[in-house]
Design an enzyme around this catalytic site. Sequence first.
Site, short mmCIF file in Angstrom:
data_model
loop_
_atom_site.label_atom_id
_atom_site.label_comp_id
_atom_site.label_asym_id
_atom_site.label_seq_id
_atom_site.Cartn_x
_atom_site.Cartn_y
_atom_site.Cartn_z
CD GLU A 124 -6.55 0.83 -3.25
OE1 GLU A 124 -7.73 1.21 -3.16
OE2 GLU A 124 -5.70 1.02 -2.35
CB CYS A 176 -12.50 -3.82 14.16
SG CYS A 176 -13.83 -4.70 13.31
CG ASP A 190 -0.95 3.86 6.23
OD1 ASP A 190 -1.95 4.22 5.59
OD2 ASP A 190 -0.16 4.65 6.77
CB CYS A 233 -12.04 -5.48 10.33
SG CYS A 233 -11.15 -6.54 11.51
CB CYS A 238 -14.33 -9.68 11.86
SG CYS A 238 -14.49 -7.88 11.96
CB CYS A 245 -13.79 -8.28 15.90
SG CYS A 245 -12.37 -7.58 15.02
CG ASP A 254 -1.87 1.19 1.22
OD1 ASP A 254 -2.37 1.53 0.13
OD2 ASP A 254 -2.11 1.77 2.29
#
Length: 442
Positions: A306, A378, A387, A359, A362, A380, A219
């Site tokens: 990406e 998150c 990042d 996330c 999950c 969870c 990324d």
Amino acid sequence: MPVTSIIATIFFHTILTPTINFVRVAYLKVEQIVMLKAYQYRIYPTAEQKNQLALHFGHTRHVYNWALKQKIQHYEENKKSLPRSELQKRLVEMKKTEKPWLREVNSQSLLAALFQLETAFQNFFQGRAGFPKIKKKYDGHQSFQCPQHVTVDFAEGLLNLPKIKAVKIKLHRTFTGTIKTVTVKKVPTGKYFVSILVENQEALPVATAIEPDKTVGLDVGLSHYLISSSGDKLSHPTYLKNKLRQLGCAQRQLSRRKTKDSKNRAKQKNVVAKIHEAVSNRRHDFVHQLSAELVFKNHETSFAVEDLHIKGMIKNRKLSRAIADSGWRKFINALAYKCEWYGKNLLKIGRFTASSKTCHVCKIKRKELPLYVREWRCECGVLHDRDINAARNIKAFALADALGQSVCVKQFPCSDNVQRRCYSERSCLMTGWVARSPHQNA
């Protein structure tokens, strides 16, 4: 069964089919061995050779602008595109009657300008670029192409172009193969370079199999240039930011020199161009060293990135300078062809995939995640670095697309069909869990 049918069947299986297969294999082999590489060198022309190069720059630019006006005028009158073959006929006739001074330069370079215009229109119609523009005489970048009759003397360090012989060239590395096209260009600092496109007989290696254990997600960002799915971060070099103070002083001095034809203004304009060139060279070196280190010195065989919409991102007036200074597109392009050279895989995910606010544990997706939020927790209970979480999601989504598991990985919660499929196969596509036999568990 009729005799004609028997004869046709025998002919098809004994003669026609083997011939088709042979031609197909031969075609694939030819396609496999064709490999193009470009080598850039600096040249040092004499004063007389500079005048000849200037003639080539000006004449090819004139032909390009003339052809562009011809195509626009023909479309306005007939609502049809003017083909390149017709432009070539008009160009030959124009050299004989109206503009005989076009014979001063290489004719192949003039025809290459028509090919460049055709490519520009193809890029426009396919959405890769805007409408072709008129080339300006005082633009800092000037170039022309020589498709034929170019030789390089490695022993003497000389480049022979059509009508321009024995140009001194700095051959810092050699090449083998057939020279296809040579592009001569002049940069705003007044330096001359030549880019030689060579076709060699090296076969591209077959890409290796995609393995999750040997795949890394990458990324790119502004606070850190590169973040990997393993948690490593590379700081941003910010070459333009480091030169802004020096560049601002040079540009203010340039603005005070208002006489356009003065020597002092030309000198100061060269100073500004040298600062920009230094920034560009450092960014170019950083991108190629980083991509080479990833591909050549790592055990990973696949890289997931990406597909960024950089043209749209750069419209942000607060971040446009930092995004332009990053050179993300140049890095991805360098990583792509280096992976192709060494038989590695470059996997891409869609630009609209929510990699940052999903996330990776999950797969729950947040509704909003502002840019200033660098860490978030998150539902969870997992605390995410923005990042690193994005890099891990890029890896997971890219592997899902490559291995045919996109529905299971990207959709949460799992649908009934996916749950029934996982239950029947005794495995979970999202987590990689596989039911084992008692003997395997032991």
